[in-house]
Design a protein around this motif. Structure first.
Motif, PDB file in Angstrom:
ATOM      1  N   GLU A 142      -8.922  13.153  -6.003  1.00 51.70           N
ATOM      2  CA  GLU A 142      -7.701  13.384  -6.766  1.00 51.70           C
ATOM      3  C   GLU A 142      -6.490  13.462  -5.847  1.00 51.70           C
ATOM      4  O   GLU A 142      -6.470  14.237  -4.890  1.00 51.70           O
ATOM      5  N   VAL A 143      -5.482  12.704  -6.199  1.00 56.91           N
ATOM      6  CA  VAL A 143      -4.305  12.609  -5.334  1.00 56.91           C
ATOM      7  C   VAL A 143      -3.586  13.958  -5.210  1.00 56.91           C
ATOM      8  O   VAL A 143      -3.023  14.279  -4.161  1.00 56.91           O
ATOM      9  N   GLU A 144      -3.621  14.776  -6.287  1.00 59.02           N
ATOM     10  CA  GLU A 144      -2.884  16.067  -6.245  1.00 59.02           C
ATOM     11  C   GLU A 144      -3.420  16.980  -5.153  1.00 59.02           C
ATOM     12  O   GLU A 144      -2.741  17.924  -4.733  1.00 59.02           O
ATOM     13  N   LYS A 161       8.214   3.056   4.459  1.00 58.29           N
ATOM     14  CA  LYS A 161       7.844   1.800   3.811  1.00 58.29           C
ATOM     15  C   LYS A 161       6.661   1.950   2.863  1.00 58.29           C
ATOM     16  O   LYS A 161       6.559   1.241   1.867  1.00 58.29           O
ATOM     17  N   VAL A 162       5.742   2.846   3.188  1.00 57.08           N
ATOM     18  CA  VAL A 162       4.537   2.956   2.361  1.00 57.08           C
ATOM     19  C   VAL A 162       4.657   4.067   1.319  1.00 57.08           C
ATOM     20  O   VAL A 162       3.725   4.306   0.548  1.00 57.08           O
ATOM     21  N   GLU A 163       5.814   4.730   1.256  1.00 59.28           N
ATOM     22  CA  GLU A 163       5.973   5.864   0.344  1.00 59.28           C
ATOM     23  C   GLU A 163       5.652   5.542  -1.118  1.00 59.28           C
ATOM     24  O   GLU A 163       5.030   6.361  -1.815  1.00 59.28           O
ATOM     25  N   PRO A 164       6.053   4.352  -1.618  1.00 56.26           N
ATOM     26  CA  PRO A 164       5.690   4.053  -3.010  1.00 56.26           C
ATOM     27  C   PRO A 164       4.179   4.138  -3.252  1.00 56.26           C
ATOM     28  O   PRO A 164       3.743   4.391  -4.376  1.00 56.26           O
ATOM     29  N   LEU A 165       3.396   3.946  -2.194  1.00 60.61           N
ATOM     30  CA  LEU A 165       1.936   3.973  -2.352  1.00 60.61           C
ATOM     31  C   LEU A 165       1.350   5.360  -2.105  1.00 60.61           C
ATOM     32  O   LEU A 165       0.329   5.725  -2.687  1.00 60.61           O
ATOM     33  N   THR A 166       1.995   6.144  -1.264  1.00 58.58           N
ATOM     34  CA  THR A 166       1.463   7.477  -0.990  1.00 58.58           C
ATOM     35  C   THR A 166       1.980   8.490  -2.009  1.00 58.58           C
ATOM     36  O   THR A 166       1.295   9.460  -2.321  1.00 58.58           O
ATOM     37  N   ALA A 171      -6.370   8.117  -2.184  1.00 57.50           N
ATOM     38  CA  ALA A 171      -6.620   8.997  -3.335  1.00 57.50           C
ATOM     39  C   ALA A 171      -5.721   8.621  -4.513  1.00 57.50           C
ATOM     40  O   ALA A 171      -6.138   8.672  -5.683  1.00 57.50           O
ATOM     41  N   ASN A 172      -4.493   8.205  -4.203  1.00 61.38           N
ATOM     42  CA  ASN A 172      -3.570   7.778  -5.248  1.00 61.38           C
ATOM     43  C   ASN A 172      -4.131   6.558  -5.980  1.00 61.38           C
ATOM     44  O   ASN A 172      -4.104   6.472  -7.211  1.00 61.38           O
ATOM     45  N   ALA A 173      -4.674   5.614  -5.211  1.00 62.82           N
ATOM     46  CA  ALA A 173      -5.281   4.426  -5.818  1.00 62.82           C
ATOM     47  C   ALA A 173      -6.491   4.819  -6.651  1.00 62.82           C
ATOM     48  O   ALA A 173      -6.701   4.326  -7.770  1.00 62.82           O
ATOM     49  N   TRP A 174      -7.270   5.747  -6.104  1.00 65.87           N
ATOM     50  CA  TRP A 174      -8.496   6.171  -6.801  1.00 65.87           C
ATOM     51  C   TRP A 174      -8.150   6.852  -8.121  1.00 65.87           C
ATOM     52  O   TRP A 174      -8.796   6.657  -9.146  1.00 65.87           O
ATOM     53  N   ALA A 176      -2.126  -0.342  -3.026  1.00 67.28           N
ATOM     54  CA  ALA A 176      -3.044   0.639  -2.428  1.00 67.28           C
ATOM     55  C   ALA A 176      -4.395   0.392  -3.066  1.00 67.28           C
ATOM     56  O   ALA A 176      -4.491   0.258  -4.290  1.00 67.28           O
ATOM     57  N   GLU A 177      -5.438   0.311  -2.264  1.00 60.08           N
ATOM     58  CA  GLU A 177      -6.730   0.031  -2.888  1.00 60.08           C
ATOM     59  C   GLU A 177      -7.896   0.593  -2.105  1.00 60.08           C
ATOM     60  O   GLU A 177      -7.798   0.898  -0.918  1.00 60.08           O
TER      61      GLU A 177
END
Lengths: 254, 400
Positions: B47-49, B68-73, B116-119, B176-177
């Motif tokens: 879980e991303v939280e 640069k990767v913030e939209p994904l994290t 975790a965000n992708a998951w 993100a994958e």
């Protein structure tokens, strides 16, 4: 008939202690079909002459000239010199990981000739030269000089000499590190190349051993960056018996 | 070829609290916290939280351009299905599977926030199944688009199967994958992941692998295109006599960031791992990062392991970070070694080739192709090897 002319050549080399003068006025003329031996004690400048002819960036020409059939060699880049017909068989050939001998030889041949060799005759030439130098077939698929023994490296240099067919070749201590059998095989290769193309040879050596198999027309003795004495094959015999001692008295060779 | 310009150094971790593992990722820097001692104790959760925001002090984000990767994290991800093209052969199949499929989560657990965000965001997973002796599947993604997206892939090789899976990635992406690779007992699987994204693509991927008894995985990650591409392969050898080969090949141009964090966990007797990553860098701001962790746990008796990373810097202004780590918790192993070298172009090699008549630019190409070719030759799929040779050639044609 070609002619390689070295006149009053002065060369220095970059060392950690700064610029060091090595060659202090060398004159030497080599013609097609001639074999010249350059002999001398360690540190006399023999290898410097070899690398300067090939154009290694570490060596700086301070004065004098090198001409190949009237053309200024010093103006040429390293690869231009090779394409003009100069070849240096190196004392310490470097490894080129991931580049096979086959690929390397074909690339070099194509660069020297200005066109790719005809496949069938090229493959045959490579195979024959390798057989003559007693090199196993598997050699062709190995990476250039990678994991080669000392003897294998030298055979590989002479293989290139036979296949690239230069007008002049400098052999820098090709005999060092070779046992008698390998020395014979390598010498036969050099003689074969001369026989078939009539190239001129500059043989750089500390010992007279290789001169039993490749007989020189001229012998030049290098001491402290200059030619101290010149003669025919008989001079080599004299050095064999006397060594370099009589040249060294009064000079300060480290 | 090796004046090391980046040094190999012992592991340094952001301090984390052991006692909090499993509850939530703890913030770093407090008094009385002891650093994580082994790689396997890094915080992991689906879980991303439960992850703290990514920070430059985190071991897993230290080298990555975080803005640069913030939209994904930190951003919201579109977890819906996307277009793909597939080709299958023999006993291979490709299909969408539901989130609650029993295979999902069997190969690993996210260890960073983007993973975790992708998951947490994917709706369905794409499954590639390999059965029988000569199965092959190619999945090509060419239009992932510029929206921040989550994806999940599962590759499963049935016991005793033999197959090759090729993943082709081109076009744009903000992705993100997670990829789970499940190698069954005595299966032999090759997975080739090609990242030939467009110049502005951003891609963070975690590859998790579980390998069955006597299973064999060859994993190849190739990255040539993209703005920021980070591929983190983790292989757990949790059954006896499992074997993994992890290869990587990358070419970073000006401004490009290419990163790999490789983790091999020897967690069963008589397992073998080989890790070889090679990269070339050319141009101002070209940056590559390689962190290679090998853990030989208490169960890893009879382990044989070797990892290496080599980088060739072709111009000024490029930077290669290379950090090999080896942790050994048992004395009873066959061998474990690691090596890292990053160096400039070798002038003596250039001289040798030029002395044979080969012009300078061609000599440089020959040396670079040879350097990277060592990895290309491991791929074992002739069409891909040829294509990569051509792609490397094209990279070299770009003047820095």
């Amino acid at each position: 008939m070609s002619e390689l002319t070295i006149r009053d050549l002065h060369v220095s080399v970059e060392t950690e202690q700064g610029n060091k003068k090595i060659l202090k006025g060398v004159d030497l003329t080599i013609k097609s079909n001639e074999i010249h031996a350059v002999m001398g004690p360690n540190g006399s400048g023999k290898s410097t002459l070899a690398y300067t002819l090939a154009g290694h960036p570490k060596y700086h020409v301070e004065g004098g000239s090198i001409e190949l059939d009237g053309e200024d060699v010093l103006e040429m880049s390293v690869d231009e010199r090779a394409r003009a017909g100069l070849f240096l068989a190196m004392q310490y050939p470097v490894e080129i990981p991931g580049v096979t001998v086959t690929n390397f030889l074909r690339t070099a041949k194509t660069a020297i000739d200005g066109e790719a060799p005809a496949i069938r005759s090229w493959v045959k030439d490579v195979r024959e030269s390798m057989q003559n130098l007693r090199m196993d077939k598997s050699f062709a698929e190995r990476n250039v000089n990678e994991g080669f023994s000392g003897g294998e490296k030298k055979r590989h240099e002479i293989l290139q000499l036979e296949l690239l067919k230069p007008r002049f070749a400098v052999l820098d201590e090709t005999d060092s590190g070779l046992d008698v059998d390998a020395l014979k095989v390598v010498s036969e290769g050099v003689n074969r190349a001369k026989e078939s193309t009539g190239l001129g040879l500059l043989l750089i050596t500390h010992y007279t051993r290789i001169l039993r198999y490749i007989s020189p027309d001229f012998v030049h003795v290098f001491v402290d960056g200059r030619v101290a004495e010149e003669g025919g094959a008989e001079l080599a015999d004299r050095l064999e018996n006397e060594g370099y001692d009589r040249f060294l008295t009064g000079t300060n060779v480290g | 070829m090796s004046v090391p310009v980046t040094s190999a150094k012992p592991r340094t971790e952001a301090p984390l609290d052991h006692s909090k593992i499993g509850s939530a990722q703890h913030s770093a820097g407090g008094l009385g916290l002891s650093p994580v001692q082994t790689r396997s104790e890094r915080f992991a959760a689906y879980e991303v939280e439960r992850f703290q925001p990514a920070r430059p002090t985190d071991a897993e984000w230290k080298y990555t351009p975080l803005a640069k990767v913030e939209p994904l994290t930190a951003g919201e991800l579109d977890g819906g299905s996307y277009e793909y093209e597939s080709q299958v052969q023999g006993g291979a199949s490709v299909s969408w599977i539901a989130r609650d499929d029993a295979r999902i989560g069997t190969a690993g657990t996210p260890e960073d926030r983007a993973s975790a965000n992708a998951w947490s965001s994917f709706e369905r997973a794409l499954a590639i199944e390999i059965e029988g002796e000569d199965a092959a599947a190619t999945v090509a993604r060419r239009a992932m688009g510029g929206t921040a997206r989550a994806a999940h892939l599962v590759i499963e090789a049935a016991p005793n199967s033999r197959g090759v899976v090729v993943l082709e990635n081109t076009g744009g992406a903000l992705l993100a994958e997670n990829l789970e690779i499940i190698v069954g007992d005595a299966a032999e699987l090759t997975v080739i992941s090609l990242h030939e994204w467009e110049d502005d693509a951003i891609h963070l991927a975690s590859h998790f692998t579980s390998i069955g008894r006597q299973g064999h995985l060859k994993h190849v990650s190739v990255t040539l295109g993209g703005d920021v591409v980070r591929v983190n392969p983790t292989a757990r050898l949790g059954a006896e006599r499992g074997e993994v080969e992890l290869y990587g090949l990358y070419f970073a141009d000006a401004g490009q960031h290419i990163e790999h964090q490789v983790f091999v966990n020897h967690d069963a007797p008589h397992t073998t791992s080989t890790v070889t990553y090679k990269g070339a860098l050319q141009g101002d701001g070209a940056h590559t990062v390689w962190i290679g962790d090998v853990l030989i746990g208490r169960n890893g008796t009879g382990t044989e392991s070797y990892e290496q990373n080599r980088n060739l810097l072709l111009s000024d202004g490029a930077r290669a970070d290379s950090v090999p780590n080896l942790e050994i918790e048992t004395g009873d192993i066959v061998g474990a070694g690691h090596a890292s070298a990053s160096g400039r172009f070798d002038d003596e090699q250039l001289f040798y080739l030029q002395a044979r008549g080969i012009p300078e630019d061609e000599a440089r190409r020959l040396v670079v192709r040879g350097f990277l070719g060592e990895v290309v030759q491991k791929i074992g799929v002739p069409e891909i090897e040829e294509r990569l040779d051509a792609a490397i050639e094209a990279e070299l044609a770009v003047t820095p």
